[in-house]
Motif scaffolding. Structure first.
Motif, PDB file in Angstrom:
ATOM      1  N   GLN A  64     -21.649 -20.241  24.956  1.00  8.52           N
ATOM      2  CA  GLN A  64     -21.107 -19.873  26.263  1.00  8.52           C
ATOM      3  C   GLN A  64     -21.424 -18.412  26.500  1.00  8.52           C
ATOM      4  O   GLN A  64     -20.851 -17.540  25.859  1.00  8.52           O
ATOM      5  CB  GLN A  64     -19.590 -20.095  26.300  1.00  8.52           C
ATOM      6  N   LEU A  65     -22.350 -18.135  27.377  1.00  5.73           N
ATOM      7  CA  LEU A  65     -22.654 -16.756  27.714  1.00  5.73           C
ATOM      8  C   LEU A  65     -21.572 -16.238  28.641  1.00  5.73           C
ATOM      9  O   LEU A  65     -21.116 -16.952  29.521  1.00  5.73           O
ATOM     10  CB  LEU A  65     -24.023 -16.662  28.378  1.00  5.73           C
ATOM     11  N   GLU A  66     -21.174 -15.006  28.422  1.00  4.64           N
ATOM     12  CA  GLU A  66     -20.070 -14.444  29.185  1.00  4.64           C
ATOM     13  C   GLU A  66     -20.552 -13.812  30.478  1.00  4.64           C
ATOM     14  O   GLU A  66     -21.548 -13.111  30.507  1.00  4.64           O
ATOM     15  CB  GLU A  66     -19.352 -13.385  28.348  1.00  4.64           C
ATOM     16  N   ASP A  67     -19.817 -14.073  31.540  1.00  6.80           N
ATOM     17  CA  ASP A  67     -20.044 -13.350  32.775  1.00  6.80           C
ATOM     18  C   ASP A  67     -19.257 -12.056  32.668  1.00  6.80           C
ATOM     19  O   ASP A  67     -18.417 -11.897  31.813  1.00  6.80           O
ATOM     20  CB  ASP A  67     -19.529 -14.154  33.975  1.00  6.80           C
ATOM     21  N   GLY A  68     -19.514 -11.134  33.547  1.00 10.04           N
ATOM     22  CA  GLY A  68     -18.710  -9.922  33.525  1.00 10.04           C
ATOM     23  C   GLY A  68     -19.543  -8.681  33.620  1.00 10.04           C
ATOM     24  O   GLY A  68     -20.583  -8.659  34.259  1.00 10.04           O
ATOM     25  N   ASP A  69     -19.096  -7.627  32.931  1.00  8.82           N
ATOM     26  CA  ASP A  69     -19.679  -6.313  33.121  1.00  8.82           C
ATOM     27  C   ASP A  69     -21.037  -6.123  32.472  1.00  8.82           C
ATOM     28  O   ASP A  69     -21.616  -5.053  32.581  1.00  8.82           O
ATOM     29  CB  ASP A  69     -18.708  -5.236  32.663  1.00  8.82           C
ATOM     30  N   HIS A  70     -21.581  -7.136  31.799  1.00 11.36           N
ATOM     31  CA  HIS A  70     -22.892  -6.923  31.189  1.00 11.36           C
ATOM     32  C   HIS A  70     -23.950  -6.622  32.238  1.00 11.36           C
ATOM     33  O   HIS A  70     -24.986  -6.066  31.935  1.00 11.36           O
ATOM     34  CB  HIS A  70     -23.311  -8.105  30.305  1.00 11.36           C
ATOM     35  N   GLU A  71     -23.682  -6.943  33.477  1.00  6.31           N
ATOM     36  CA  GLU A  71     -24.607  -6.618  34.559  1.00  6.31           C
ATOM     37  C   GLU A  71     -24.426  -5.180  35.042  1.00  6.31           C
ATOM     38  O   GLU A  71     -25.293  -4.645  35.699  1.00  6.31           O
ATOM     39  CB  GLU A  71     -24.413  -7.577  35.742  1.00  6.31           C
ATOM     40  N   ARG A  72     -23.303  -4.561  34.702  1.00  7.14           N
ATOM     41  CA  ARG A  72     -23.018  -3.203  35.176  1.00  7.14           C
ATOM     42  C   ARG A  72     -23.253  -2.141  34.121  1.00  7.14           C
ATOM     43  O   ARG A  72     -23.338  -0.967  34.446  1.00  7.14           O
ATOM     44  CB  ARG A  72     -21.562  -3.101  35.634  1.00  7.14           C
ATOM     45  N   PHE A  73     -23.302  -2.523  32.839  1.00  2.89           N
ATOM     46  CA  PHE A  73     -23.408  -1.564  31.740  1.00  2.89           C
ATOM     47  C   PHE A  73     -24.547  -1.908  30.791  1.00  2.89           C
ATOM     48  O   PHE A  73     -24.962  -3.047  30.694  1.00  2.89           O
ATOM     49  CB  PHE A  73     -22.117  -1.554  30.900  1.00  2.89           C
ATOM     50  N   SER A  74     -24.988  -0.882  30.066  1.00  2.00           N
ATOM     51  CA  SER A  74     -25.861  -1.070  28.908  1.00  2.00           C
ATOM     52  C   SER A  74     -24.946  -1.165  27.697  1.00  2.00           C
ATOM     53  O   SER A  74     -23.963  -0.434  27.599  1.00  2.00           O
ATOM     54  CB  SER A  74     -26.801   0.125  28.745  1.00  2.00           C
ATOM     55  N   HIS A  75     -25.263  -2.073  26.796  1.00  2.00           N
ATOM     56  CA  HIS A  75     -24.417  -2.297  25.621  1.00  2.00           C
ATOM     57  C   HIS A  75     -25.180  -1.986  24.343  1.00  2.00           C
ATOM     58  O   HIS A  75     -26.398  -2.123  24.286  1.00  2.00           O
ATOM     59  CB  HIS A  75     -23.957  -3.758  25.581  1.00  2.00           C
ATOM     60  N   TYR A  76     -24.448  -1.584  23.294  1.00  2.00           N
ATOM     61  CA  TYR A  76     -25.040  -1.335  21.983  1.00  2.00           C
ATOM     62  C   TYR A  76     -25.165  -2.652  21.222  1.00  2.00           C
ATOM     63  O   TYR A  76     -24.202  -3.412  21.096  1.00  2.00           O
ATOM     64  CB  TYR A  76     -24.179  -0.371  21.169  1.00  2.00           C
ATOM     65  N   VAL A  77     -26.392  -2.886  20.716  1.00  2.00           N
ATOM     66  CA  VAL A  77     -26.727  -4.096  19.961  1.00  2.00           C
ATOM     67  C   VAL A  77     -27.656  -3.657  18.823  1.00  2.00           C
ATOM     68  O   VAL A  77     -28.508  -2.794  19.040  1.00  2.00           O
ATOM     69  CB  VAL A  77     -27.460  -5.119  20.866  1.00  2.00           C
ATOM     70  N   PRO A  78     -27.531  -4.243  17.617  1.00  2.00           N
ATOM     71  CA  PRO A  78     -28.475  -3.892  16.548  1.00  2.00           C
ATOM     72  C   PRO A  78     -29.922  -4.137  16.992  1.00  2.00           C
ATOM     73  O   PRO A  78     -30.223  -5.149  17.619  1.00  2.00           O
ATOM     74  CB  PRO A  78     -28.084  -4.830  15.403  1.00  2.00           C
ATOM     75  N   LYS A  79     -30.812  -3.196  16.643  1.00  2.00           N
ATOM     76  CA  LYS A  79     -32.212  -3.284  17.065  1.00  2.00           C
ATOM     77  C   LYS A  79     -32.855  -4.598  16.658  1.00  2.00           C
ATOM     78  O   LYS A  79     -33.610  -5.180  17.426  1.00  2.00           O
ATOM     79  CB  LYS A  79     -33.017  -2.123  16.490  1.00  2.00           C
ATOM     80  N   ASP A  80     -32.570  -5.063  15.435  1.00  2.00           N
ATOM     81  CA  ASP A  80     -33.213  -6.296  14.984  1.00  2.00           C
ATOM     82  C   ASP A  80     -32.784  -7.489  15.836  1.00  2.00           C
ATOM     83  O   ASP A  80     -33.558  -8.423  16.050  1.00  2.00           O
ATOM     84  CB  ASP A  80     -32.964  -6.556  13.501  1.00  2.00           C
ATOM     85  N   LYS A  81     -31.578  -7.449  16.368  1.00  2.00           N
ATOM     86  CA  LYS A  81     -31.108  -8.540  17.230  1.00  2.00           C
ATOM     87  C   LYS A  81     -31.791  -8.507  18.593  1.00  2.00           C
ATOM     88  O   LYS A  81     -32.045  -9.542  19.197  1.00  2.00           O
ATOM     89  CB  LYS A  81     -29.588  -8.492  17.403  1.00  2.00           C
ATOM     90  N   ILE A  82     -32.105  -7.293  19.076  1.00  2.00           N
ATOM     91  CA  ILE A  82     -32.822  -7.176  20.343  1.00  2.00           C
ATOM     92  C   ILE A  82     -34.220  -7.759  20.190  1.00  2.00           C
ATOM     93  O   ILE A  82     -34.690  -8.517  21.043  1.00  2.00           O
ATOM     94  CB  ILE A  82     -32.891  -5.706  20.803  1.00  2.00           C
ATOM     95  N   VAL A  83     -34.881  -7.417  19.072  1.00  2.00           N
ATOM     96  CA  VAL A  83     -36.228  -7.940  18.817  1.00  2.00           C
ATOM     97  C   VAL A  83     -36.175  -9.454  18.698  1.00  2.00           C
ATOM     98  O   VAL A  83     -36.986 -10.171  19.292  1.00  2.00           O
ATOM     99  CB  VAL A  83     -36.830  -7.302  17.536  1.00  2.00           C
ATOM    100  N   GLU A  84     -35.206  -9.970  17.945  1.00  2.00           N
ATOM    101  CA  GLU A  84     -35.063 -11.417  17.774  1.00  2.00           C
ATOM    102  C   GLU A  84     -34.847 -12.099  19.123  1.00  2.00           C
ATOM    103  O   GLU A  84     -35.451 -13.130  19.411  1.00  2.00           O
ATOM    104  CB  GLU A  84     -33.892 -11.726  16.840  1.00  2.00           C
TER     105      GLU A  84
END
Length: 88
Positions: free
Chosen positions: A28-48
């Protein structure tokens, strides 16, 4: 929008297309502020995520599939607080 942190990039995670589809079907992908903000995520997860399309989870708990330039948005205040605590 995802801002990477960490430098350890794990090897490829090679998921079969049908396994990925099954995984995403139940997520279940969350709706909400992810469209308004940049979030911190581990680099390897971004690449994946870029390779597989698999959603990522930010430090604040938001889950989504990144697809926008993080430079164009302010940093999520919750992610920023958590990241600052991690650095200490």
């Amino acid at each position: 929008m995802a801002i990477g942190f960490g430098s350890d990039v794990q090897g490829g995670t090679g998921l079969l297309d049908r396994e990925l589809e099954e995984l995403l079907k139940d997520e279940q992908l969350e709706d909400g502020d992810h469209e308004r903000f940049s979030h911190y995520v581990p680099k390897d997860k971004i690449v994946e995520s870029a390779v597989t399309g698999k959603p990522v989870r930010a430090l604040c708990g938001k889950k989504w599939t990144p697809n926008r330039d993080p430079e164009k948005f302010p940093v999520c205040p919750d992610c920023k607080k958590i990241y600052e605590k991690m650095r200490k």
